[in-house]
Design an enzyme around this catalytic site. Structure first.
Site, PDB file in Angstrom:
ATOM      1  N   ASP A 135      43.231  31.430  40.703  1.00  0.00           N
ATOM      2  CA  ASP A 135      43.212  30.436  41.709  1.00  0.00           C
ATOM      3  C   ASP A 135      44.674  29.801  41.550  1.00  0.00           C
ATOM      4  OD1 ASP A 135      40.949  28.178  42.846  1.00  0.00           O
ATOM      5  OD2 ASP A 135      42.817  27.340  42.719  1.00  0.00           O
ATOM      6  N   ILE A 136      45.117  29.309  42.857  1.00  0.00           N
ATOM      7  CA  ILE A 136      46.603  28.872  43.019  1.00  0.00           C
ATOM      8  C   ILE A 136      46.529  27.548  42.311  1.00  0.00           C
ATOM      9  CG2 ILE A 136      46.393  27.614  45.129  1.00  0.00           C
ATOM     10  CD1 ILE A 136      48.704  29.151  46.074  1.00  0.00           C
ATOM     11  N   ASN A 160      30.997  26.703  46.012  1.00  0.00           N
ATOM     12  CA  ASN A 160      30.921  25.509  46.634  1.00  0.00           C
ATOM     13  C   ASN A 160      30.326  26.214  47.898  1.00  0.00           C
ATOM     14  OD1 ASN A 160      31.959  24.010  44.580  1.00  0.00           O
ATOM     15  ND2 ASN A 160      34.137  24.322  45.286  1.00  0.00           N
ATOM     16  N   HIS A 164      33.212  32.849  48.247  1.00  0.00           N
ATOM     17  CA  HIS A 164      33.857  32.952  46.931  1.00  0.00           C
ATOM     18  C   HIS A 164      33.486  32.317  45.833  1.00  0.00           C
ATOM     19  CE1 HIS A 164      35.713  29.626  48.693  1.00  0.00           C
ATOM     20  NE2 HIS A 164      35.941  29.042  47.383  1.00  0.00           N
ATOM     21  N   HIS A 209      34.058  30.747  42.031  1.00  0.00           N
ATOM     22  CA  HIS A 209      34.813  30.347  40.743  1.00  0.00           C
ATOM     23  C   HIS A 209      34.492  30.775  39.428  1.00  0.00           C
ATOM     24  CE1 HIS A 209      37.081  27.184  43.536  1.00  0.00           C
ATOM     25  NE2 HIS A 209      35.880  27.502  44.360  1.00  0.00           N
TER      26      HIS A 209
HETATM   27  P1  AMP Z   1      36.536  25.792  47.797  1.00  0.00           P
HETATM   28  O1  AMP Z   1      36.667  24.512  47.461  1.00  0.00           O
HETATM   29  O2  AMP Z   1      35.657  26.513  46.709  1.00  0.00           O
HETATM   30  O3  AMP Z   1      36.535  26.392  48.964  1.00  0.00           O
HETATM   31  O4  AMP Z   1      37.639  26.425  46.687  1.00  0.00           O
HETATM   32  C1  AMP Z   1      38.900  27.018  47.191  1.00  0.00           C
HETATM   33  C2  AMP Z   1      40.070  27.337  46.312  1.00  0.00           C
HETATM   34  O5  AMP Z   1      41.045  28.427  46.707  1.00  0.00           O
HETATM   35  C3  AMP Z   1      40.722  26.271  45.721  1.00  0.00           C
HETATM   36  O6  AMP Z   1      40.447  26.239  44.254  1.00  0.00           O
HETATM   37  C4  AMP Z   1      42.104  26.646  45.851  1.00  0.00           C
HETATM   38  O7  AMP Z   1      43.158  26.133  44.873  1.00  0.00           O
HETATM   39  C5  AMP Z   1      42.227  27.940  46.057  1.00  0.00           C
HETATM   40  N1  AMP Z   1      43.248  28.689  46.769  1.00  0.00           N
HETATM   41  C6  AMP Z   1      43.634  28.248  47.945  1.00  0.00           C
HETATM   42  N2  AMP Z   1      44.405  29.116  48.555  1.00  0.00           N
HETATM   43  C7  AMP Z   1      44.862  29.825  47.572  1.00  0.00           C
HETATM   44  C8  AMP Z   1      45.627  30.952  47.511  1.00  0.00           C
HETATM   45  N3  AMP Z   1      46.682  31.388  48.440  1.00  0.00           N
HETATM   46  N4  AMP Z   1      45.477  32.023  46.329  1.00  0.00           N
HETATM   47  C9  AMP Z   1      44.709  31.599  45.251  1.00  0.00           C
HETATM   48  N5  AMP Z   1      43.826  30.327  45.374  1.00  0.00           N
HETATM   49  C10 AMP Z   1      43.859  29.775  46.578  1.00  0.00           C
END
Ligand code: AMP
Ligand code: ZN
Length: 117
Positions: free
Chosen positions: A34-35, A91, A104, A106
């Protein structure tokens, strides 16, 4: 908030158009860091197939949904967090706090995590 794969960040990562720190991949899923990690280990596990969210799954997706659970355990072992444990979180949509509409999970660990449910 992409509904179409062409607008989807995670499809971009799967297609190699957007860079990511990939920790695991096979024919069904990809997993990358995760970024914005919230813990020492914070990895996203995504199906290669663009499914917007858990409510859009069908009986055909049962295989990949089960596979993701095994991949989570496998990555946890690789990352050294299997013994102490972790959270595996999806989520789902607005009330679930979903931001990216490509299904996805986490995988979060490496520290004591707050009790949510
Ligand atoms: P969600 O709230 O479950 O949709 O979480 C989306 C997740 O994607 C968040 O934790 C972000 O930090 C992560 N995210 C967004 N863009 C990227 C990316 N380019 N690479 C890795 N993680 C990302
Ligand atoms: Zn996608």
């Amino acid at each position: 908030m992409a509904d179409l794969p062409s607008d989807c960040i995670f499809c971009g990562i799967i297609e190699g158009k957007i860079s990511a720190k990939v920790v695991y991949q096979d024919e069904k899923v990809m997993a990358f860091e995760d970024i914005k990690p919230i813990a020492p280990v914070h990895i996203l596990i995504v199906p290669r197939k663009h499914i917007p969210d858990l409510t859009k799954t069908t009986a055909e997706d049962v295989d990949v949904l089960g596979h993701i659970q095994w991949v989570a355990a496998e990555i946890a072992r690789q990352q050294g967090i299997a013994e102490r444990g972790f959270k595996l979180v999806n989520n789902c949509r607005a009330d679930g706090g979903q931001v990216i509409y490509h299904l996805h999970y986490h995988l979060i660990g490496g520290k004591l995590l707050k009790y949510i449910v």
